[in-house]
Design a protein around this motif. Sequence first.
Motif, PDB file in Angstrom:
ATOM      1  N   UNK A  32       0.839  -1.132  -0.088  1.00  0.00           N
ATOM      2  CA  UNK A  32      -0.037  -0.058   0.153  1.00  0.00           C
ATOM      3  C   UNK A  32       0.980   1.422   0.209  1.00  0.00           C
ATOM      4  N   UNK A  33       1.751   1.329   0.838  1.00  0.00           N
ATOM      5  CA  UNK A  33       2.702   2.498   1.027  1.00  0.00           C
ATOM      6  C   UNK A  33       3.679   2.525  -0.174  1.00  0.00           C
ATOM      7  N   UNK A  34       4.185   1.399  -0.809  1.00  0.00           N
ATOM      8  CA  UNK A  34       4.657   1.631  -2.118  1.00  0.00           C
ATOM      9  C   UNK A  34       4.039   2.069  -3.375  1.00  0.00           C
ATOM     10  N   UNK A  35       2.824   1.764  -3.259  1.00  0.00           N
ATOM     11  CA  UNK A  35       1.718   2.005  -4.476  1.00  0.00           C
ATOM     12  C   UNK A  35       1.257   3.523  -4.191  1.00  0.00           C
ATOM     13  N   UNK A  36       0.838   3.958  -2.945  1.00  0.00           N
ATOM     14  CA  UNK A  36      -0.020   5.148  -2.853  1.00  0.00           C
ATOM     15  C   UNK A  36       0.688   6.203  -1.980  1.00  0.00           C
ATOM     16  N   UNK A  43       7.483  12.910   8.130  1.00  0.00           N
ATOM     17  CA  UNK A  43       8.610  12.363   8.545  1.00  0.00           C
ATOM     18  C   UNK A  43       9.059  10.841   8.785  1.00  0.00           C
ATOM     19  N   UNK A  44       7.984  10.282   9.053  1.00  0.00           N
ATOM     20  CA  UNK A  44       8.191   8.599   9.301  1.00  0.00           C
ATOM     21  C   UNK A  44       8.057   8.193   7.812  1.00  0.00           C
ATOM     22  N   UNK A  45       8.467   6.819   7.933  1.00  0.00           N
ATOM     23  CA  UNK A  45       8.396   6.080   6.533  1.00  0.00           C
ATOM     24  C   UNK A  45       6.911   5.719   6.414  1.00  0.00           C
ATOM     25  N   UNK A  46       6.422   5.851   5.173  1.00  0.00           N
ATOM     26  CA  UNK A  46       4.952   5.672   4.854  1.00  0.00           C
ATOM     27  C   UNK A  46       4.441   4.404   5.616  1.00  0.00           C
ATOM     28  N   UNK A  47       5.219   3.476   5.282  1.00  0.00           N
ATOM     29  CA  UNK A  47       4.541   2.036   5.951  1.00  0.00           C
ATOM     30  C   UNK A  47       4.314   2.238   7.356  1.00  0.00           C
ATOM     31  N   UNK A  48       5.508   2.651   7.952  1.00  0.00           N
ATOM     32  CA  UNK A  48       5.629   2.854   9.352  1.00  0.00           C
ATOM     33  C   UNK A  48       4.590   3.749   9.989  1.00  0.00           C
ATOM     34  N   UNK A  49       4.284   4.958   9.262  1.00  0.00           N
ATOM     35  CA  UNK A  49       3.213   5.790   9.453  1.00  0.00           C
ATOM     36  C   UNK A  49       1.909   5.269   9.418  1.00  0.00           C
TER      37      UNK A  49
END
Length: 126
Positions: A32-36, A43-49
Amino acid sequence: MQIINSQIDDAALKAIGRDVAHLLCAGEVDALAARFGYAVALGRGPATAIREDLAECFGQVGAIGLARNLEFGCDVKFFAPNSSNLLAIVECVIPALNGADVLVEIAVTSDGSNRYATLEQISVVN
């Protein structure tokens, strides 16, 4: 995620919203984070956030997870041309296992010739 002009209609944007909801419910947060991406990663990584914000939602409503294998209703709101280049917002309400609802919002923007769908925010439906 970059999208094409033919995906800027009600049906296509609802399909994108359902795709986001299914990825989130399936626990495919990295995909999900990689696509969108995630607009409020702050400031956090998208997947972590995404994981942290979803866990915060669960804490607010006392849930342990999202319902799976459901068809999700999504609403699309289109905007007149504006300085923020926001074309539309896709809103999907996903039920948690305890019946509470989580709102997932996808922003559709333009930088002139390109169009993008970005996971905007995950929050609790009040």
